[in-house]
Design a protein around this motif. Sequence first.
Motif, PDB file in Angstrom:
ATOM      1  N   GLY A  10      50.892  23.760  44.897  1.00  0.00           N
ATOM      2  CA  GLY A  10      49.941  24.808  45.248  1.00  0.00           C
ATOM      3  C   GLY A  10      49.134  24.486  46.484  1.00  0.00           C
ATOM      4  N   THR A  11      48.853  23.194  46.707  1.00  0.00           N
ATOM      5  CA  THR A  11      48.112  22.793  47.905  1.00  0.00           C
ATOM      6  C   THR A  11      48.941  23.018  49.156  1.00  0.00           C
ATOM      7  OG1 THR A  11      46.951  21.107  46.603  1.00  0.00           O
ATOM      8  CG2 THR A  11      46.834  20.896  48.987  1.00  0.00           C
ATOM      9  N   GLY A  14      51.214  28.229  50.975  1.00  0.00           N
ATOM     10  CA  GLY A  14      50.120  29.131  51.338  1.00  0.00           C
ATOM     11  C   GLY A  14      50.462  29.890  52.605  1.00  0.00           C
ATOM     12  N   SER A 142      40.873  31.568  42.972  1.00  0.00           N
ATOM     13  CA  SER A 142      42.075  30.987  43.554  1.00  0.00           C
ATOM     14  C   SER A 142      43.183  30.834  42.524  1.00  0.00           C
ATOM     15  CB  SER A 142      41.760  29.626  44.183  1.00  0.00           C
ATOM     16  OG  SER A 142      40.902  29.784  45.285  1.00  0.00           O
ATOM     17  N   ARG A 143      42.836  30.424  41.304  1.00  0.00           N
ATOM     18  CA  ARG A 143      43.854  30.253  40.260  1.00  0.00           C
ATOM     19  C   ARG A 143      44.559  31.574  39.976  1.00  0.00           C
ATOM     20  NH1 ARG A 143      41.812  26.204  35.468  1.00  0.00           N
ATOM     21  NH2 ARG A 143      40.942  24.557  36.790  1.00  0.00           N
ATOM     22  N   PHE A 146      46.542  32.742  43.216  1.00  0.00           N
ATOM     23  CA  PHE A 146      47.707  31.908  43.511  1.00  0.00           C
ATOM     24  C   PHE A 146      48.832  32.181  42.514  1.00  0.00           C
ATOM     25  CE2 PHE A 146      50.284  28.055  43.059  1.00  0.00           C
ATOM     26  CZ  PHE A 146      50.696  27.886  44.369  1.00  0.00           C
ATOM     27  N   SER A 147      48.474  32.335  41.240  1.00  0.00           N
ATOM     28  CA  SER A 147      49.485  32.634  40.221  1.00  0.00           C
ATOM     29  C   SER A 147      50.189  33.949  40.533  1.00  0.00           C
ATOM     30  CB  SER A 147      48.838  32.708  38.833  1.00  0.00           C
ATOM     31  OG  SER A 147      48.230  31.484  38.497  1.00  0.00           O
ATOM     32  N   MET A 149      50.421  35.301  43.485  1.00  0.00           N
ATOM     33  CA  MET A 149      51.193  35.114  44.719  1.00  0.00           C
ATOM     34  C   MET A 149      52.576  34.531  44.426  1.00  0.00           C
ATOM     35  SD  MET A 149      50.457  32.617  47.967  1.00  0.00           S
ATOM     36  CE  MET A 149      51.207  31.209  47.143  1.00  0.00           C
ATOM     37  N   ILE A 150      52.639  33.539  43.525  1.00  0.00           N
ATOM     38  CA  ILE A 150      53.912  32.917  43.180  1.00  0.00           C
ATOM     39  C   ILE A 150      54.842  33.927  42.498  1.00  0.00           C
ATOM     40  CG2 ILE A 150      55.014  31.163  41.732  1.00  0.00           C
ATOM     41  CD1 ILE A 150      53.706  30.080  44.249  1.00  0.00           C
ATOM     42  N   ALA A 278      48.859  35.081  50.150  1.00  0.00           N
ATOM     43  CA  ALA A 278      49.155  33.784  50.767  1.00  0.00           C
ATOM     44  C   ALA A 278      48.047  33.399  51.736  1.00  0.00           C
ATOM     45  CB  ALA A 278      50.503  33.836  51.485  1.00  0.00           C
ATOM     46  N   THR A 281      44.424  33.015  49.563  1.00  0.00           N
ATOM     47  CA  THR A 281      44.293  31.795  48.752  1.00  0.00           C
ATOM     48  C   THR A 281      44.114  30.567  49.640  1.00  0.00           C
ATOM     49  OG1 THR A 281      46.722  31.682  48.631  1.00  0.00           O
ATOM     50  CG2 THR A 281      45.578  32.633  46.750  1.00  0.00           C
ATOM     51  N   SER A 282      44.866  30.496  50.732  1.00  0.00           N
ATOM     52  CA  SER A 282      44.720  29.378  51.665  1.00  0.00           C
ATOM     53  C   SER A 282      43.339  29.403  52.306  1.00  0.00           C
ATOM     54  CB  SER A 282      45.796  29.439  52.747  1.00  0.00           C
ATOM     55  OG  SER A 282      47.066  29.265  52.190  1.00  0.00           O
TER      56      SER A 282
END
Length: 391
Positions: A10-11, A14, A142-143, A146-147, A149-150, A278, A281-282
């Motif tokens: 995840g880091t 992005g 962010s959690r 990001f979830s 986004m994936i 993307a 979140t970044s």
Amino acid sequence: MLGSIAIVAGTAIGAGMLALPLATAALGMIPAILLLVVVWGISAYTSLLMLEINLRTGVGDNVHAITGKLLGKNGQIIQGASFLSLLFALTAAYLTGGSSLLVLKAKTMFDVALDNQLAVVLFTLVLGGFAALGVAWVDKASRLLFSLMIVLLVVVVLFLLPEVSISNMATSAIADSMTSSWMAAIPVVFTSFGFHVCIATLVRYLDGDAVSLRKVLLIGSTIPLACYIFWLLVTLGTVGGTQISGFEGSLPALISALQEIAHIEWISKCISLFADLALVTSFLGVTLSLYDFVAELTRAKNNLAGRVQTWLITFVPPLLCALYIPEGFVAVLGFAAVPLVVMIIFLPIAMALRQRQATSQGYQVAGGGLALSIAGLLGAVIIAAQLFVAL
């Protein structure tokens, strides 16, 4: 371990992924994938090198403390300056990319021609405000984002894969100057694998378990590699390297081209939302880190005046960059590679050499002095590539 692998992946994953097709289109598909694999190898090796340094220094220390122990005050100054430069560059890149997507959305959704500079200011004020709210708010947002986004990435890749053209994939390098194309691509690809900032935290989280940590770093870094390869397949393989190269680094042009290929309205919206998430979140993760670092550096008080002061120092420099380099998304991401090389290649090599001279006990990454020399040489190549592009 699963949670730790997710943190590493995840880091890395992005907004940098959005720039990969734009940066590598002129190379052709096969050279672009080979470059990804080589850079992944450098990143995986240097992550294990940083793991070695963390384990030998003592579980619980952060990067700043470890650098101070091994390289003294001068090392800490170099590390701090590199970290600050990296975060400023990434923030400027995300402001540029985010504002360009905002202009595209205003045009497609509301038929409004939004001024680019106004879009930059709006993006900064609205999303930049989250940094001042603190880590708890950003972490929760962010959690979730990001979830989502994936999930969208998987959906977009699955639906675009059938549209991939073998002829597009087989297209060879299209640029007149291959040297310029390689020099431009190398720093951007390297920046896309920057997950090393979380290593010290993971060492504490997994109580210094070297075997587990090694697996976490190798698996966690391989997931972005797989995502990036599939992303290049569905971008270069559908839109085509020739057309993407003609976009001259324009992120909205790439997103619009993918939406035209999608044919289905809801897939088109998924592509747009994926690009938005993307970037967002970044942006949230980087600006929170930058805000906290600036607050610690300036020792600002935790009151309204202190927060405003920290916010201005955090956002005014990258805001000015985004205002005066409106098409600088890919270019500024490339510049971020310079401080990143210092942080995750040059400084770790210096610290590892210092530790290995003192003792041979404890975990040591394979390769010995030869691997350190190769890593240092490749780091110099990455910086030289960015300087070549800048000059």
